[in-house]
Scaffold this motif. Structure first.
Motif, PDB file in Angstrom:
ATOM      1  N   VAL A  84       0.839  -1.202   0.000  1.00 12.55           N
ATOM      2  CA  VAL A  84       0.000   0.000   0.000  1.00 12.55           C
ATOM      3  C   VAL A  84       0.876   1.256   0.000  1.00 12.55           C
ATOM      4  O   VAL A  84       0.611   2.224  -0.732  1.00 12.55           O
ATOM      5  CB  VAL A  84      -0.953   0.003   1.206  1.00 12.55           C
ATOM      6  N   MET A  85       1.935   1.253   0.833  1.00 16.05           N
ATOM      7  CA  MET A  85       2.837   2.407   0.870  1.00 16.05           C
ATOM      8  C   MET A  85       3.498   2.639  -0.485  1.00 16.05           C
ATOM      9  O   MET A  85       3.548   3.773  -0.979  1.00 16.05           O
ATOM     10  CB  MET A  85       3.916   2.189   1.938  1.00 16.05           C
ATOM     11  N   ILE A  89       3.040   5.897  -2.903  1.00 14.73           N
ATOM     12  CA  ILE A  89       4.170   6.717  -3.333  1.00 14.73           C
ATOM     13  C   ILE A  89       4.213   6.826  -4.849  1.00 14.73           C
ATOM     14  O   ILE A  89       4.406   7.919  -5.410  1.00 14.73           O
ATOM     15  CB  ILE A  89       5.485   6.134  -2.792  1.00 14.73           C
ATOM     16  N   PHE A  90       3.997   5.700  -5.553  1.00 15.23           N
ATOM     17  CA  PHE A  90       4.018   5.747  -7.015  1.00 15.23           C
ATOM     18  C   PHE A  90       2.879   6.596  -7.566  1.00 15.23           C
ATOM     19  O   PHE A  90       3.040   7.279  -8.584  1.00 15.23           O
ATOM     20  CB  PHE A  90       3.959   4.328  -7.587  1.00 15.23           C
ATOM     21  N   THR A 200      11.692  13.062  -0.693  1.00 15.24           N
ATOM     22  CA  THR A 200      11.831  12.020   0.319  1.00 15.24           C
ATOM     23  C   THR A 200      11.089  10.759  -0.116  1.00 15.24           C
ATOM     24  O   THR A 200      11.586   9.638   0.061  1.00 15.24           O
ATOM     25  CB  THR A 200      11.306  12.510   1.677  1.00 15.24           C
ATOM     26  N   PHE A 201       9.881  10.924  -0.681  1.00 13.61           N
ATOM     27  CA  PHE A 201       9.170   9.783  -1.255  1.00 13.61           C
ATOM     28  C   PHE A 201      10.021   9.136  -2.342  1.00 13.61           C
ATOM     29  O   PHE A 201      10.172   7.914  -2.398  1.00 13.61           O
ATOM     30  CB  PHE A 201       7.830  10.225  -1.861  1.00 13.61           C
ATOM     31  N   ALA A 202      10.555   9.993  -3.236  1.00  8.09           N
ATOM     32  CA  ALA A 202      11.334   9.466  -4.362  1.00  8.09           C
ATOM     33  C   ALA A 202      12.571   8.723  -3.879  1.00  8.09           C
ATOM     34  O   ALA A 202      12.959   7.706  -4.464  1.00  8.09           O
ATOM     35  CB  ALA A 202      11.728  10.609  -5.295  1.00  8.09           C
ATOM     36  N   ALA A 348      -0.120  15.053   5.073  1.00  9.26           N
ATOM     37  CA  ALA A 348      -0.648  13.844   5.708  1.00  9.26           C
ATOM     38  C   ALA A 348       0.332  12.673   5.643  1.00  9.26           C
ATOM     39  O   ALA A 348       0.470  11.918   6.611  1.00  9.26           O
ATOM     40  CB  ALA A 348      -1.973  13.452   5.065  1.00  9.26           C
ATOM     41  N   PHE A 349       1.033  12.515   4.526  1.00  9.56           N
ATOM     42  CA  PHE A 349       1.807  11.291   4.319  1.00  9.56           C
ATOM     43  C   PHE A 349       3.317  11.463   4.451  1.00  9.56           C
ATOM     44  O   PHE A 349       4.039  10.464   4.566  1.00  9.56           O
ATOM     45  CB  PHE A 349       1.453  10.679   2.960  1.00  9.56           C
TER      46      PHE A 349
END
Length: 434
Positions: A84-85, A89-90, A200-202, A348-349
């Protein structure tokens, strides 16, 4: 047999990592923040650099220490949670926000400055053509993209260096007044603005890609891989920091040059026009268009490849079509609207990504990592969502007593408390030890 990289190869790896992060969309946020912060620019810039440079750097280092990206860092979480994470992110760096933003930035900086009366029709036609081209290139994943990418990144970097030197040597305007949003807590405002880079996600994803590159080059020892990944992360961080600081100063000296600008793209275009005249604007338009195109192709291709492997029902090409069409539709909301909508989602994420990095660093101190990871992540998610709802404008007065609630960072104290509890938990407190 484990191989070692030459100095040239290490530098190449670092510049490749820098290129991964340097999407043209990232270029639009520092000038706008610098323009709005006014005399509070140093504080706002410091906050922005922490989330825009510091967090991606420590995330890549955490990935190096863990020996991989998101799947390895989150190995103490349930597999469904990791799926799910990764999917979230994608979607965030793909069709929901980052990929459509590339088309919007290309429009704002390559076509809009040359239109006398830009309207929705112009944006629609441009995004249709832009993402149509993205679709065609992504379907074939041809060598053309690699060739353009290898030429484009150095040219874009040279242009940014030239622009930075011009800003330092010959500023075109004066310092704007402080906007209301930056009158109080400019550091925290800049910190949250840094979320918009989404780096940071990337970084949670890029860690896997960089390790794959190292394996392809024959670097098989895990410690050697980690060392090279850390060096690459440091080179990328220095490059990003240089770009961001120069663009902050550009925005902070643009009063009289871009007074009516509403986005960073408009500020840069006006500044380049003032510095170099029409030729500079044409060159900027060409480079940014190509940068946005290659970034968009990379994001659409990566998303299509991930969801193809995840579902195994729809082909890669079908996922490319779905992603490209979604990007085109989302891009038509306009750059201002897209940024406004993305902020609550990122508020939020982002705490979840930060919590995962924190847990990775503290893993050696945990006696019950399964319990600790799940507690820390759950608390960060719950309070991050609360901050996101508050950012949307919903009344969350019940939680107003939490420290930093009013500035969108109520997640910090509860996550720190959860971390302390996780570290204090004995090994036999829960079933299952890693």
């Amino acid at each position: 047999m484990n191989k070692s990289l030459s100095t040239f190869d290490v530098l190449g790896l670092g510049f490749m990592t820098f290129a991964f992060f340097l999407g043209a969309g990232n270029i639009i946020f520092p000038p706008m923040t610098g323009f709005l912060a006014g005399e509070h620019l140093p504080s706002a810039m410091a906050g922005f650099l922490i989330t825009g440079v510091g967090l991606p750097l420590v995330t890549l280092v955490a990935a190096a220490l863990a020996g991989g990206g998101l799947p390895t860092m989150g190995r103490y979480l349930p597999p469904l949670v990791i799926t799910v994470m990764a999917s979230a992110i994608f979607i965030i760096i793909g069709p929901a926000f980052a990929a459509p933003r590339t088309g919007l930035v290309a429009y704002e900086m390559s076509l809009k400055p040359f239109l006398t009366d830009p309207g929705q029709a112009a944006l629609t036609l441009y995004t249709l053509g832009f993402f149509g081209l993205v679709l065609l290139v992504s379907l074939n994943q041809g060598r053309l993209l690699d060739a353009v990418g290898k030429v484009l990144t150095p040219i874009l970097l040279l242009l940014l260096i030239g622009l930075a030197l011009a800003v330092f040597i010959s500023p075109q305007g004066t310092q704007p007044p402080v906007s209301e949003a930056y009158l109080t807590d400019p550091f925290v405002k800049g910190f949250i603005e840094g979320y918009n880079t989404m780096d940071t996600f990337a970084a949670l994803i890029f860690g896997m890609f960089i390790l794959d590159v190292l394996r392809d080059k024959g670097v098989t020892d895990s410690r050697t891989q980690s060392r090279y990944l850390m060096i690459a992360a440091l080179i990328a961080a220095v490059g990003l920091g240089f770009v961001y600081v120069s663009l902050f100063i550009l925005g902070g000296t643009s009063l009289g040059v871009a007074d009516s600008a509403t986005t960073g793209a408009e500020i840069i275009s006006a500044y380049v026009l003032s510095l170099f005249g029409a030729p500079g604007l044409w060159i900027l338009a060409a480079i940014v268009s190509l940068a946005c195109l290659t970034t968009a192709v990379g994001l659409v291709s990566a998303c299509a490849d991930y969801f193809h492997r995840l579902t195994d029902k729809l082909s890669y090409r079908i996922w490319v079509v779905i992603n490209a069409l979604a990007c085109m539709l989302v891009a038509n909301v306009g750059l201002d609207t897209l940024i406004t909508v993305s902020v609550p989602v990122l508020v939020a994420f982002y705490p979840v990504a930060v919590a995962l990095v924190l847990a990775t660093y503290l893993r050696p101190l945990m006696r019950s990592p399964i319990f600790s990871y799940r507690l820390i992540m759950a608390v960060a998610l719950a309070f991050g969502i609360m901050d996101g709802l508050h950012a949307v404008g919903l009344s969350m007065s019940t939680f107003a007593l939490l420290p930093m609630f009013d500035i969108g960072m109520a997640w910090v104290l509860p996550t720190c408390i959860a971390t302390v509890i996780g570290l204090a938990m004995p090994a036999n407190a829960v079933k299952g030890k890693a």
